[in-house]
Scaffold this motif. Structure first.
Motif, PDB file in Angstrom:
ATOM      1  N   TYR A 205       0.826  -1.208   0.000  1.00 31.05           N
ATOM      2  CA  TYR A 205       0.000   0.000   0.000  1.00 31.05           C
ATOM      3  C   TYR A 205       0.860   1.258   0.000  1.00 31.05           C
ATOM      4  CZ  TYR A 205      -4.874  -1.377   0.010  1.00 31.05           C
ATOM      5  OH  TYR A 205      -6.111  -1.828  -0.379  1.00 31.05           O
ATOM      6  N   HIS A 206       2.164   1.082   0.188  1.00 26.33           N
ATOM      7  CA  HIS A 206       3.108   2.196   0.066  1.00 26.33           C
ATOM      8  C   HIS A 206       4.109   1.897  -1.043  1.00 26.33           C
ATOM      9  CE1 HIS A 206       1.745   4.553   3.525  1.00 26.33           C
ATOM     10  NE2 HIS A 206       1.465   3.381   4.066  1.00 26.33           N
ATOM     11  N   HIS A 207       3.614   1.220  -2.074  1.00 27.58           N
ATOM     12  CA  HIS A 207       4.385   0.862  -3.252  1.00 27.58           C
ATOM     13  C   HIS A 207       4.894   2.134  -3.922  1.00 27.58           C
ATOM     14  CE1 HIS A 207       5.558  -1.927  -6.335  1.00 27.58           C
ATOM     15  NE2 HIS A 207       4.759  -1.432  -7.254  1.00 27.58           N
ATOM     16  N   MET A 208       6.194   2.306  -4.047  1.00 26.78           N
ATOM     17  CA  MET A 208       6.842   3.460  -4.677  1.00 26.78           C
ATOM     18  C   MET A 208       6.698   4.756  -3.875  1.00 26.78           C
ATOM     19  SD  MET A 208       7.622   1.562  -7.237  1.00 26.78           S
ATOM     20  CE  MET A 208       7.047   0.398  -8.473  1.00 26.78           C
ATOM     21  N   ASP A 209       6.273   4.683  -2.645  1.00 24.13           N
ATOM     22  CA  ASP A 209       6.105   5.853  -1.783  1.00 24.13           C
ATOM     23  C   ASP A 209       7.467   6.228  -1.211  1.00 24.13           C
ATOM     24  OD1 ASP A 209       5.540   7.703   0.180  1.00 24.13           O
ATOM     25  OD2 ASP A 209       4.017   6.494   1.186  1.00 24.13           O
ATOM     26  N   THR A 210       7.942   7.441  -1.494  1.00 25.21           N
ATOM     27  CA  THR A 210       9.275   7.846  -1.047  1.00 25.21           C
ATOM     28  C   THR A 210       9.409   7.863   0.474  1.00 25.21           C
ATOM     29  OG1 THR A 210       8.659  10.201  -1.120  1.00 25.21           O
ATOM     30  CG2 THR A 210       9.682   9.254  -3.103  1.00 25.21           C
ATOM     31  N   GLU A 211       8.282   7.947   1.183  1.00 25.80           N
ATOM     32  CA  GLU A 211       8.325   8.002   2.642  1.00 25.80           C
ATOM     33  C   GLU A 211       7.932   6.673   3.289  1.00 25.80           C
ATOM     34  OE1 GLU A 211       5.761  11.553   3.079  1.00 25.80           O
ATOM     35  OE2 GLU A 211       7.564  12.535   3.838  1.00 25.80           O
ATOM     36  N   ALA A 212       7.879   5.601   2.521  1.00 25.21           N
ATOM     37  CA  ALA A 212       7.517   4.292   3.057  1.00 25.21           C
ATOM     38  C   ALA A 212       8.535   3.841   4.100  1.00 25.21           C
ATOM     39  CB  ALA A 212       7.443   3.270   1.931  1.00 25.21           C
ATOM     40  N   ASP A 213       8.043   3.140   5.118  1.00 26.99           N
ATOM     41  CA  ASP A 213       8.943   2.657   6.176  1.00 26.99           C
ATOM     42  C   ASP A 213      10.006   1.719   5.623  1.00 26.99           C
ATOM     43  OD1 ASP A 213       7.574   4.117   8.060  1.00 26.99           O
ATOM     44  OD2 ASP A 213       6.345   2.419   8.748  1.00 26.99           O
ATOM     45  N   HIS A 214       9.638   0.895   4.613  1.00 23.34           N
ATOM     46  CA  HIS A 214      10.622  -0.057   4.096  1.00 23.34           C
ATOM     47  C   HIS A 214      11.780   0.637   3.382  1.00 23.34           C
ATOM     48  CE1 HIS A 214       7.341  -0.077   0.910  1.00 23.34           C
ATOM     49  NE2 HIS A 214       8.381   0.402   0.252  1.00 23.34           N
ATOM     50  N   ALA A 215      11.611   1.903   3.016  1.00 21.99           N
ATOM     51  CA  ALA A 215      12.710   2.630   2.372  1.00 21.99           C
ATOM     52  C   ALA A 215      13.867   2.874   3.329  1.00 21.99           C
ATOM     53  CB  ALA A 215      12.203   3.961   1.815  1.00 21.99           C
ATOM     54  N   ASP A 216      13.559   2.975   4.607  1.00 18.52           N
ATOM     55  CA  ASP A 216      14.580   3.324   5.599  1.00 18.52           C
ATOM     56  C   ASP A 216      15.646   2.254   5.770  1.00 18.52           C
ATOM     57  OD1 ASP A 216      13.233   5.687   6.036  1.00 18.52           O
ATOM     58  OD2 ASP A 216      12.103   4.920   7.767  1.00 18.52           O
ATOM     59  N   ILE A 217      15.367   1.027   5.363  1.00 16.84           N
ATOM     60  CA  ILE A 217      16.329  -0.054   5.587  1.00 16.84           C
ATOM     61  C   ILE A 217      17.078  -0.442   4.315  1.00 16.84           C
ATOM     62  CG2 ILE A 217      15.123  -1.002   7.595  1.00 16.84           C
ATOM     63  CD1 ILE A 217      13.819  -3.062   5.812  1.00 16.84           C
ATOM     64  N   VAL A 218      16.962   0.390   3.267  1.00 21.35           N
ATOM     65  CA  VAL A 218      17.676   0.138   2.015  1.00 21.35           C
ATOM     66  C   VAL A 218      19.039   0.825   2.072  1.00 21.35           C
ATOM     67  CG1 VAL A 218      17.658   0.441  -0.484  1.00 21.35           C
ATOM     68  CG2 VAL A 218      15.512  -0.011   0.734  1.00 21.35           C
ATOM     69  N   PRO A 219      20.134   0.076   2.072  1.00 20.78           N
ATOM     70  CA  PRO A 219      21.461   0.698   2.167  1.00 20.78           C
ATOM     71  C   PRO A 219      21.883   1.360   0.862  1.00 20.78           C
ATOM     72  CG  PRO A 219      21.685  -1.671   1.927  1.00 20.78           C
ATOM     73  CD  PRO A 219      20.213  -1.398   2.069  1.00 20.78           C
ATOM     74  N   ASP A 220      22.843   2.258   0.955  1.00 18.35           N
ATOM     75  CA  ASP A 220      23.330   2.977  -0.225  1.00 18.35           C
ATOM     76  C   ASP A 220      23.825   2.041  -1.314  1.00 18.35           C
ATOM     77  OD1 ASP A 220      22.750   5.410   0.915  1.00 18.35           O
ATOM     78  OD2 ASP A 220      24.822   5.897   1.453  1.00 18.35           O
ATOM     79  N   GLU A 221      24.446   0.930  -0.921  1.00 18.27           N
ATOM     80  CA  GLU A 221      24.999   0.011  -1.910  1.00 18.27           C
ATOM     81  C   GLU A 221      23.915  -0.522  -2.842  1.00 18.27           C
ATOM     82  OE1 GLU A 221      27.639  -0.301   1.757  1.00 18.27           O
ATOM     83  OE2 GLU A 221      25.496  -0.106   1.309  1.00 18.27           O
ATOM     84  N   LEU A 222      22.723  -0.779  -2.299  1.00 13.34           N
ATOM     85  CA  LEU A 222      21.619  -1.250  -3.140  1.00 13.34           C
ATOM     86  C   LEU A 222      21.082  -0.122  -4.020  1.00 13.34           C
ATOM     87  CD1 LEU A 222      19.647  -3.622  -0.723  1.00 13.34           C
ATOM     88  CD2 LEU A 222      21.036  -4.270  -2.702  1.00 13.34           C
ATOM     89  N   VAL A 223      21.045   1.087  -3.472  1.00 18.32           N
ATOM     90  CA  VAL A 223      20.588   2.227  -4.270  1.00 18.32           C
ATOM     91  C   VAL A 223      21.494   2.413  -5.482  1.00 18.32           C
ATOM     92  CG1 VAL A 223      20.176   4.713  -4.301  1.00 18.32           C
ATOM     93  CG2 VAL A 223      19.570   3.383  -2.282  1.00 18.32           C
ATOM     94  N   ASP A 224      22.800   2.310  -5.276  1.00 14.26           N
ATOM     95  CA  ASP A 224      23.732   2.514  -6.380  1.00 14.26           C
ATOM     96  C   ASP A 224      23.617   1.421  -7.441  1.00 14.26           C
ATOM     97  OD1 ASP A 224      24.662   4.817  -5.207  1.00 14.26           O
ATOM     98  OD2 ASP A 224      26.357   3.844  -4.205  1.00 14.26           O
ATOM     99  N   LEU A 225      23.219   0.214  -7.021  1.00 16.30           N
ATOM    100  CA  LEU A 225      23.029  -0.869  -7.985  1.00 16.30           C
ATOM    101  C   LEU A 225      21.740  -0.729  -8.783  1.00 16.30           C
ATOM    102  CD1 LEU A 225      24.057  -4.128  -6.053  1.00 16.30           C
ATOM    103  CD2 LEU A 225      25.196  -3.152  -8.053  1.00 16.30           C
ATOM    104  N   PHE A 226      20.671  -0.299  -8.112  1.00 15.29           N
ATOM    105  CA  PHE A 226      19.342  -0.445  -8.691  1.00 15.29           C
ATOM    106  C   PHE A 226      18.612   0.864  -8.971  1.00 15.29           C
ATOM    107  CE2 PHE A 226      19.932  -4.501  -6.300  1.00 15.29           C
ATOM    108  CZ  PHE A 226      20.076  -5.309  -7.421  1.00 15.29           C
TER     109      PHE A 226
END
Length: 337
Positions: free
Chosen positions: A259-280
């Motif tokens: 229900y927070h699919h693609m939501d920039t403020e979703a709680d699950h966003a907080d646990i994504v490390p920089d290394e994954l951001v740089d990959l994906f």
């Protein structure tokens, strides 16, 4: 030459989505792709129809729809009507189903079911009869008097669906991030499927679908892209993620909220490390993003389609403009080589 595309989730009123679409056409974007998830975004077919009014060149697609919430007859009629209205400027993007299904506790289609749905859509676009699965009755589009040329794109990230896409699709919307390693692995898998049907990659239109946040502050940019990165990395991928990142992926998978699919403020966003951001994701300063585009521009991708992420309440116009400038510079550099 890399073509430009933009993926727009209808998180804002239809009038604003229409404004973004007209801006994209003005800037030379080839495609605009609209997300289809009826419980969390505005209705995609209405948004596309309204956005198409007054356009002359840009191609309209879904990024992406499904054949569960959309019955075959409804999908076929929607796209036949949109093709008629736009003079054939359409690209039907479809997948197994994601947030549109999961928000209701439904499961995505199996690949064999997706393949059957695509076969039936093509039959309907050709003006032929299809049997309804539950009733057994035959049906067709009564107003289709001659075959319609409506290309079907499959959205894919996992190896099996990438291979299926290569075998049966007209185009592939590839969601594997912005790393050369993952993109090349995806292309190799698509090519395997293409060979099985006597084709090559040149016979398919390859769209790289990438979450994008372009900001002067690279930290802010990465933060904006984390939510979509969470969506990418919880799915099977065509190459292995470094084992040191697996624990983070497992945590994301356990906490992902559709229900927070693609939501920039979703709680699950907080646990994504920089290394994954740089990959994906394509996330960083304009100069950093331009360098990433240059690094992948020779891989055989036909189009990079950005999904622009901005702070809540901020217009996506700036990102759409900046990415257009980046691709134009990259293409000019390649033309000069």
């Amino acid at each position: 030459m890399i073509h430009k595309g933009v993926g727009l989730f209808p998180t804002e009123p239809v009038s604003i989505m229409r404004k973004y679409t007209h801006l994209a056409e003005e800037l030379g974007y080839a495609n605009v792709w609209f997300g289809d998830s009826q419980n969390i975004w505005r209705e995609s077919s209405i948004t596309m129809g309204a956005a198409a009014v007054g356009t002359e060149r840009i191609v309209f697609g879904t990024g992406v729809t499904n054949a569960v919430t959309r019955h075959r007859s409804l999908l076929a009629s929607t796209w036949a009507s949109l093709a008629e209205f736009t003079g054939g400027r359409v690209a039907l993007g479809i997948g197994t189903g994601d947030s549109s299904l999961r928000t209701m506790g439904l499961k995505p289609l199996k690949l064999a079911e997706l393949e059957r749905a695509i076969d039936e859509l093509r039959e309907l676009f050709a003006g032929r009869d299809v049997k309804e699965a539950s009733s057994g009755a035959s049906f067709h589009l009564n107003y289709v008097t001659e075959p319609l040329d409506i290309p079907i794109y499959i959205a894919a990230s996992a190896p099996r669906i990438l291979e299926l896409s290569g075998r049966i699709a007209d185009g592939v919307i590839v969601l594997v991030g912005a790393s050369r390693t993952f993109i090349q692995a995806a292309l190799d898998t698509i090519e395997k499927g293409a060979k099985a049907s006597g084709r090559t990659l040149d016979d398919l239109h390859i769209v790289l679908w990438t979450p994008t946040a372009i900001q002067d502050d690279p930290v802010k940019a990465r933060d904006l892209a984390r939510a979509h990165v969470a969506r990418v990395c919880i799915r099977p991928l065509p190459a292995q993620v470094d084992s040191s990142l697996q624990a983070a992926i497992d945590r994301i998978r356990d906490s992902y909220d559709y229900y927070h699919h693609m939501d920039t403020e979703a709680d699950h966003a907080d646990i994504v490390p920089d290394e994954l951001v740089d990959l994906f994701a394509l996330a960083g300063t304009p100069a950093e993003c331009e360098q990433r585009v240059r690094e992948i521009s020779d891989l055989g991708i036909d189009q990079i389609s950005i999904v622009p992420f901005v702070p809540p309440g901020e217009s996506r116009e700036g990102t759409i403009r900046t990415f257009s400038e980046i691709v134009d510079r990259v293409n000019q550099g390649r033309d000069g080589d």
